[in-house]
Design an enzyme around this catalytic site. Sequence first.
Site, PDB file in Angstrom:
ATOM      1  N   GLU A  60       0.826  -1.205   0.000  1.00 21.55           N
ATOM      2  CA  GLU A  60       0.000   0.000   0.000  1.00 21.55           C
ATOM      3  C   GLU A  60       0.864   1.260   0.000  1.00 21.55           C
ATOM      4  O   GLU A  60       0.593   2.221  -0.743  1.00 21.55           O
ATOM      5  CB  GLU A  60      -0.919   0.014   1.225  1.00 21.55           C
ATOM      6  CG  GLU A  60      -1.895  -1.152   1.285  1.00 21.55           C
ATOM      7  CD  GLU A  60      -1.384  -2.317   2.107  1.00 21.55           C
ATOM      8  OE1 GLU A  60      -2.178  -2.903   2.851  1.00 21.55           O
ATOM      9  OE2 GLU A  60      -0.173  -2.636   1.995  1.00 21.55           O
ATOM     10  N   CYS A  92      -0.237   0.387   7.784  1.00 20.37           N
ATOM     11  CA  CYS A  92      -0.619   0.867   6.459  1.00 20.37           C
ATOM     12  C   CYS A  92      -1.845   1.780   6.530  1.00 20.37           C
ATOM     13  O   CYS A  92      -2.020   2.660   5.686  1.00 20.37           O
ATOM     14  CB  CYS A  92      -0.892  -0.311   5.532  1.00 20.37           C
ATOM     15  SG  CYS A  92       0.605  -1.189   5.059  1.00 20.37           S
ATOM     16  N   ARG A 195       8.759 -24.096  -7.978  1.00 16.66           N
ATOM     17  CA  ARG A 195       9.773 -24.200  -6.924  1.00 16.66           C
ATOM     18  C   ARG A 195      10.267 -22.815  -6.510  1.00 16.66           C
ATOM     19  O   ARG A 195      10.443 -22.533  -5.326  1.00 16.66           O
ATOM     20  CB  ARG A 195      10.926 -25.055  -7.445  1.00 16.66           C
ATOM     21  CG  ARG A 195      11.982 -25.405  -6.432  1.00 16.66           C
ATOM     22  CD  ARG A 195      13.115 -26.182  -7.095  1.00 16.66           C
ATOM     23  NE  ARG A 195      12.771 -27.572  -7.380  1.00 16.66           N
ATOM     24  CZ  ARG A 195      13.575 -28.418  -8.033  1.00 16.66           C
ATOM     25  NH1 ARG A 195      14.745 -27.998  -8.488  1.00 16.66           N
ATOM     26  NH2 ARG A 195      13.218 -29.673  -8.229  1.00 16.66           N
TER      27      ARG A 195
END
Length: 376
Positions: A60, A92, A195
Amino acid sequence: MSDATPTEFDAIEREAMAGALAASLRGSPSPNPPVGAAVVRDGEVVAFGHHRRAGEDHAEVVALRGAGERARAATLFVTLEPCNHVGRTAPCTEAILRAGVRRVVFAVRDPNPNVAGHGARALAAAGVEVREGFGGALQREAERVLAPWGRFITLGRAHVTLKAGLSLDGAMATRGGESQWITSEETRRDAHALRGGCDAVIAGIGTVRADDPLLTVRGVDAPRRPVRVILSTGAELPLGSRLVATARDVPVWLLCGEGGDAAQREREAALAAAGVDVLRLPRRDGRVDLASALRALGSRGVVSALAEGGSAVHGALVDAGLADRVVLYLAPMLLGGGGLRAIGGAGPERLAEALRLGPLDVRRVGPDLRVEAEVR
């Protein structure tokens, strides 16, 4: 899960959430969640942001900084509910209020039971319009991306994905033990990308002895270099293996059983001297207790783990109820006979006890099929 439908959002807003989701995958913030954000003002996406690494600015904050003055009276789209607590960074919600954002839409409520809903309530109390949920495929994708962190933050253990390459009749090796290669080059590249999106790769000592794998990410651009985790109750990882030879370059953690004999302790010391990190864990039924193993990984910041084998490890995880997601690559071939099954273990006695999967995501990868599903 959200009750919202995609039609409640216009094309620009859908573009914003899709972009936020794509951005969330670019970082490597473990043990924090992978979050993306987007700022929309006057019918235009003006900035994206993602959480790059733990301790750095959250998505954000990055998006709002990119938007600058255009964040005022804008709508902020976020994949996860904005935080309202102090960690390694400031809340945030404070940055959102300072920027003058008019509306916040987030896909997934914070699964942490101690903070769930706090961010939404703080924003609403300050006069910001808050909307939870996005609906449709984007909502499902946000839930999928954040599921590992949800498991980690609620249970304190690594989220586990079982991965295997199989023949169409469910074998991962011939009766003679040959497995390279059942699946195609395209599938192997996709598996390396899978992976590279995890914090750790798990394999059993049987797979190490049979294949001498590296278990590194190769041939793809990936945000992470996963730790290689080997399960061996007796610390029997061969000193001459490629894993040990590269342990100082890419970390190798050996999870072995507590209370071994003198020979096991000698093996542990030799492996530690070669750069392998040796973790001694409780035993259960003569083997490393898998629940303890996953909690130990979680305590070291491993949020997501990819179990790549072999059959015994997969079976033990399923039997213990510790598998969270499966990704299976099915090749157009039949092995029949005594081919090695992908999932060993005891298995259920009755169908009612079978491991049930959620909706299947099926797509082609070269000549193979890729099947992904969450465990219910």
